[in-house]
Write a protein that holds these residues in place. Structure first.
Motif, PDB file in Angstrom:
ATOM      1  N   THR A 310     -17.035 -34.743 -14.484  1.00  0.00           N
ATOM      2  CA  THR A 310     -18.129 -34.633 -15.371  1.00  0.00           C
ATOM      3  C   THR A 310     -18.650 -33.171 -15.096  1.00  0.00           C
ATOM      4  O   THR A 310     -18.548 -32.750 -14.269  1.00  0.00           O
ATOM      5  CB  THR A 310     -19.313 -35.529 -14.895  1.00  0.00           C
ATOM      6  OG1 THR A 310     -19.061 -36.839 -14.897  1.00  0.00           O
ATOM      7  CG2 THR A 310     -20.649 -35.231 -15.772  1.00  0.00           C
ATOM      8  N   THR A 316     -24.506 -29.385 -26.947  1.00  0.00           N
ATOM      9  CA  THR A 316     -24.221 -30.159 -27.802  1.00  0.00           C
ATOM     10  C   THR A 316     -23.879 -29.633 -29.214  1.00  0.00           C
ATOM     11  O   THR A 316     -23.051 -30.280 -30.032  1.00  0.00           O
ATOM     12  CB  THR A 316     -25.389 -30.965 -28.128  1.00  0.00           C
ATOM     13  OG1 THR A 316     -26.616 -30.205 -28.195  1.00  0.00           O
ATOM     14  CG2 THR A 316     -25.780 -32.145 -26.986  1.00  0.00           C
ATOM     15  N   ALA A 337     -16.510 -38.902 -22.921  1.00  0.00           N
ATOM     16  CA  ALA A 337     -17.987 -39.440 -23.330  1.00  0.00           C
ATOM     17  C   ALA A 337     -18.861 -38.227 -23.128  1.00  0.00           C
ATOM     18  O   ALA A 337     -18.841 -37.350 -22.233  1.00  0.00           O
ATOM     19  CB  ALA A 337     -18.460 -40.317 -22.261  1.00  0.00           C
ATOM     20  N   LEU A 338     -19.920 -38.220 -24.058  1.00  0.00           N
ATOM     21  CA  LEU A 338     -20.963 -37.055 -24.134  1.00  0.00           C
ATOM     22  C   LEU A 338     -22.181 -37.596 -24.282  1.00  0.00           C
ATOM     23  O   LEU A 338     -22.629 -38.505 -24.982  1.00  0.00           O
ATOM     24  CB  LEU A 338     -20.709 -36.157 -25.295  1.00  0.00           C
ATOM     25  CG  LEU A 338     -21.651 -35.024 -25.357  1.00  0.00           C
ATOM     26  CD1 LEU A 338     -20.882 -34.064 -24.282  1.00  0.00           C
ATOM     27  CD2 LEU A 338     -21.835 -34.408 -26.902  1.00  0.00           C
ATOM     28  N   THR A 339     -22.881 -37.645 -22.908  1.00  0.00           N
ATOM     29  CA  THR A 339     -24.185 -38.006 -22.586  1.00  0.00           C
ATOM     30  C   THR A 339     -25.350 -36.978 -22.914  1.00  0.00           C
ATOM     31  O   THR A 339     -25.341 -36.109 -21.942  1.00  0.00           O
ATOM     32  CB  THR A 339     -24.296 -38.741 -20.986  1.00  0.00           C
ATOM     33  OG1 THR A 339     -23.342 -39.643 -21.082  1.00  0.00           O
ATOM     34  CG2 THR A 339     -25.590 -39.362 -21.207  1.00  0.00           C
ATOM     35  N   VAL A 340     -25.983 -37.243 -23.966  1.00  0.00           N
ATOM     36  CA  VAL A 340     -27.085 -36.216 -24.385  1.00  0.00           C
ATOM     37  C   VAL A 340     -28.294 -36.125 -23.254  1.00  0.00           C
ATOM     38  O   VAL A 340     -28.670 -37.525 -22.963  1.00  0.00           O
ATOM     39  CB  VAL A 340     -27.615 -36.294 -25.785  1.00  0.00           C
ATOM     40  CG1 VAL A 340     -28.448 -35.057 -26.140  1.00  0.00           C
ATOM     41  CG2 VAL A 340     -26.250 -36.261 -26.478  1.00  0.00           C
ATOM     42  N   ASP A 341     -28.921 -35.044 -22.902  1.00  0.00           N
ATOM     43  CA  ASP A 341     -30.001 -34.790 -21.946  1.00  0.00           C
ATOM     44  C   ASP A 341     -31.204 -35.452 -22.816  1.00  0.00           C
ATOM     45  O   ASP A 341     -31.342 -34.757 -23.945  1.00  0.00           O
ATOM     46  CB  ASP A 341     -30.083 -33.846 -21.424  1.00  0.00           C
ATOM     47  CG  ASP A 341     -31.254 -33.454 -20.323  1.00  0.00           C
ATOM     48  OD1 ASP A 341     -32.096 -34.096 -20.533  1.00  0.00           O
ATOM     49  OD2 ASP A 341     -30.945 -32.809 -19.461  1.00  0.00           O
ATOM     50  N   ARG A 342     -31.742 -36.347 -22.401  1.00  0.00           N
ATOM     51  CA  ARG A 342     -33.024 -37.149 -23.048  1.00  0.00           C
ATOM     52  C   ARG A 342     -34.081 -35.993 -23.156  1.00  0.00           C
ATOM     53  O   ARG A 342     -34.882 -36.075 -24.238  1.00  0.00           O
ATOM     54  CB  ARG A 342     -33.738 -38.218 -22.169  1.00  0.00           C
ATOM     55  CG  ARG A 342     -32.685 -39.368 -22.418  1.00  0.00           C
ATOM     56  CD  ARG A 342     -32.897 -40.605 -21.738  1.00  0.00           C
ATOM     57  NE  ARG A 342     -32.271 -41.877 -21.720  1.00  0.00           N
ATOM     58  CZ  ARG A 342     -32.667 -42.973 -21.189  1.00  0.00           C
ATOM     59  NH1 ARG A 342     -33.826 -43.196 -20.454  1.00  0.00           N
ATOM     60  NH2 ARG A 342     -31.646 -43.981 -21.252  1.00  0.00           N
ATOM     61  N   ARG A 345     -32.114 -31.844 -25.808  1.00  0.00           N
ATOM     62  CA  ARG A 345     -31.069 -32.467 -26.350  1.00  0.00           C
ATOM     63  C   ARG A 345     -29.939 -31.408 -27.024  1.00  0.00           C
ATOM     64  O   ARG A 345     -28.990 -31.729 -27.547  1.00  0.00           O
ATOM     65  CB  ARG A 345     -31.649 -33.123 -27.654  1.00  0.00           C
ATOM     66  CG  ARG A 345     -32.264 -34.390 -27.305  1.00  0.00           C
ATOM     67  CD  ARG A 345     -32.852 -35.322 -28.687  1.00  0.00           C
ATOM     68  NE  ARG A 345     -31.486 -36.016 -29.141  1.00  0.00           N
ATOM     69  CZ  ARG A 345     -30.934 -37.148 -28.364  1.00  0.00           C
ATOM     70  NH1 ARG A 345     -31.547 -37.541 -27.538  1.00  0.00           N
ATOM     71  NH2 ARG A 345     -29.787 -37.408 -29.068  1.00  0.00           N
ATOM     72  N   ALA A 348     -25.830 -31.783 -22.695  1.00  0.00           N
ATOM     73  CA  ALA A 348     -25.253 -32.967 -22.373  1.00  0.00           C
ATOM     74  C   ALA A 348     -24.455 -32.850 -21.390  1.00  0.00           C
ATOM     75  O   ALA A 348     -24.209 -31.740 -20.652  1.00  0.00           O
ATOM     76  CB  ALA A 348     -24.349 -33.650 -23.412  1.00  0.00           C
ATOM     77  N   THR A 351     -18.082 -36.105 -19.586  1.00  0.00           N
ATOM     78  CA  THR A 351     -17.148 -36.969 -18.748  1.00  0.00           C
ATOM     79  C   THR A 351     -15.908 -37.283 -19.247  1.00  0.00           C
ATOM     80  O   THR A 351     -15.857 -38.139 -20.371  1.00  0.00           O
ATOM     81  CB  THR A 351     -17.929 -38.198 -18.218  1.00  0.00           C
ATOM     82  OG1 THR A 351     -19.308 -37.905 -17.409  1.00  0.00           O
ATOM     83  CG2 THR A 351     -16.854 -38.898 -17.052  1.00  0.00           C
TER      84      THR A 351
END
Length: 501
Positions: A310, A316, A337-342, A345, A348, A351
């Protein structure tokens, strides 16, 4: 460009028989750590070299002090700082890790002849001559031996079109050369200063916008160098690309995006021309994104070992060419996989998880045709060497003019590992391990090229006994690479994050 060849100390020796211990003189080979299983971890990356050196240039030609956050500290950025200091800029390292840049005195004559050491940094040798032309005087450019074979003719031709004299001391179109800027050059004065809408002052005759034509077919840096300095030219600049294609167009897009983010008006009437309006760059602060190109070896470690890596703080939206990893790695059987920071935005976590067989062992599939990998090509080549099916990298002929002839270097080093690569003018074909058989250990040469060092490190994950000559060349863009790599691949007890050293 001199074609890379096997190590001179024993050119006839088969790569599988080379000793891991070295070599001529006092050069010592770094033993590349082999993966004991799936590589897993988190890697925090330093700032982007491409963005750092662009922001350093724009800070040096701004109207007031500039503060940069997250700027890369490496050989290339140090060379850029030294070059800009020689032209009159000042740099102040702040206690909080930031960097304050005090700009150079635009238009003021230099007090004497200036010497600029470009090292092997393409951004220094292609960007700084245009900056030097913003002050009347003489500036001599030279660099490492490898820099003296990298193409420079488009920079020289463009400067001459702008009224700057360039004296070439050796072979035409190459370093070393001296830039002599007269007080009336278009880059300094050349008539009345235009207003921001391109018109001359109310009591001045019309001042035409200077024009320059550049063939950037060998490097997008030729265009970026002119565009960056154009923001400080008194009448702006009209720039036209005359070649067939621009390699790494993302880098030109990056330059334009950075200029616009700082309030510079850049118009692009078509795909091959740009107009930069005069007006200057105000004092400002800027943050540097992590280097996504340098993410490649770490993400590749997951792809070739069936592991998971990761990279946090992945932007983004970005102009960095390293964002291509998101589409390149799935072609080799990895998942992305791209997990955006809440809470933010714009950031991200990316991973990458490598493919595996039912028994859990790594599975790397050949990607067949992969086009336009640009500076990512050496890492993609390392994955292709370890893949089970064929892969062909195309549209990479411009890499022959980088730190070394990278196509020839990749072919030569693949041969050390026992794999014959199909080398074409602008393409490389890798047979895959189902055709070539398993790779054999080798002492990999790096040719003073940081990306050849990381290429060998990735291969070494799956080829125990691999060693890398002059791994310190990675300091060009990532000084902590050996420690970061070892921390990820063979972490000490309790370590769970590379880069946090």
């Amino acid at each position: 460009m001199t074609r890379p060849t096997p190590a001179p100390e024993d050119p006839s020796e088969h790569p599988s028989e080379r000793p891991v211990e070295p070599l001529a003189g006092d050069v010592v080979a770094w033993p590349a750590p082999a993966a004991r299983g799936p590589v897993r971890g988190t890697v925090r990356l330093p700032g982007s070299k491409s963005l750092t050196n662009r922001h350093l240039v724009l800070a040096a030609v701004a109207d007031g002090p500039v503060t940069l956050r997250g700027a890369l500290v490496s050989r290339d950025s140090a060379l850029m700082r030294a070059a800009l200091e020689s032209l009159g800029a000042r740099f102040e390292d702040l206690p909080d890790g930031g960097l304050r840049v005090h700009p150079l005195p635009l238009g003021k004559p230099l007090e004497g002849e200036v010497e600029v050491d470009c090292g092997l940094a393409g951004t220094v040798m292609r960007f700084v001559p245009f900056v030097a032309a913003l002050r009347p005087g003489r500036v001599r450019f030279d660099g490492d031996a490898g820099a003296r074979v990298r193409p420079m003719a488009p920079v020289i031709d463009a400067l001459r079109r702008l009224g700057v004299t360039v004296h070439e001391e050796g072979e035409p179109g190459l370093l070393p050369f001296t830039v002599h800027t007269p007080p009336d050059a278009a880059t300094v004065a050349g008539g009345p200063r235009a207003s921001e809408d391109g018109a001359a002052g109310a009591h001045s005759p019309a001042a035409p916008v200077p024009e320059a034509a550049v063939d950037a077919g060998a490097s997008s840096q030729f265009l970026s160098g002119a565009l960056l300095a154009a923001a400080a030219m008194p009448r702006g600049l009209r720039l036209r690309h005359t070649g067939a294609t621009v390699p790494s167009p993302e880098h030109v897009g990056m330059t334009v995006a950075v200029l616009r983010s700082l309030g510079v008006r850049v118009e692009q009437p078509d795909a091959t021309s740009w107009t930069v309006a005069p007006g200057g760059i105000a004092a400002h602060e800027a943050a540097i994104e992590p280097d996504l190109s340098n993410a490649g070896p770490f993400l590749a470690a997951a792809a070739v070992t069936g592991g998971s890596v990761t990279v946090p703080d992945w932007p983004t939206r970005t102009t960095q060419i390293g964002d291509r990893w998101r589409r390149i790695l799935p072609a080799f059987g990895a998942s992305v996989a791209l997990t955006v920071d809440r809470t933010d935005r714009s950031r991200a976590a990316l991973t990458v998880t490598g493919g595996t067989r039912p028994d859990g062992t790594a599975l790397v599939t050949g990607a067949r045709d992969v086009a336009d990998t640009a500076e990512l090509a050496p890492t993609v080549a390392a994955i292709a060497l370890l893949a089970e099916g064929p892969t062909r990298l195309t549209g990479i002929g411009h890499l022959r003019g980088h730190e070394t002839d990278r196509l020839a270097a990749l072919a030569a080093e693949s041969a050390r590992f026992g794999v014959e690569v199909d080398e074409q003018t602008d393409a490389l074909g890798f047979p895959g391990t189902d055709a070539s058989g398993p790779l054999t250990p080798a002492v990999a040469q790096t040719y003073h090229d940081h990306r050849m060092a990381t290429f060998a490190a990735v291969v070494g994950l799956r080829v125990p006994g691999t060693a890398v000559v002059d791994v310190a060349t990675t300091a060009k863009t990532m000084p902590d690479f050996p420690a970061m790599w070892t921390s990820l691949v063979a972490p000490a007890a309790g370590a769970d994050e590379a880069g946090a050293l």
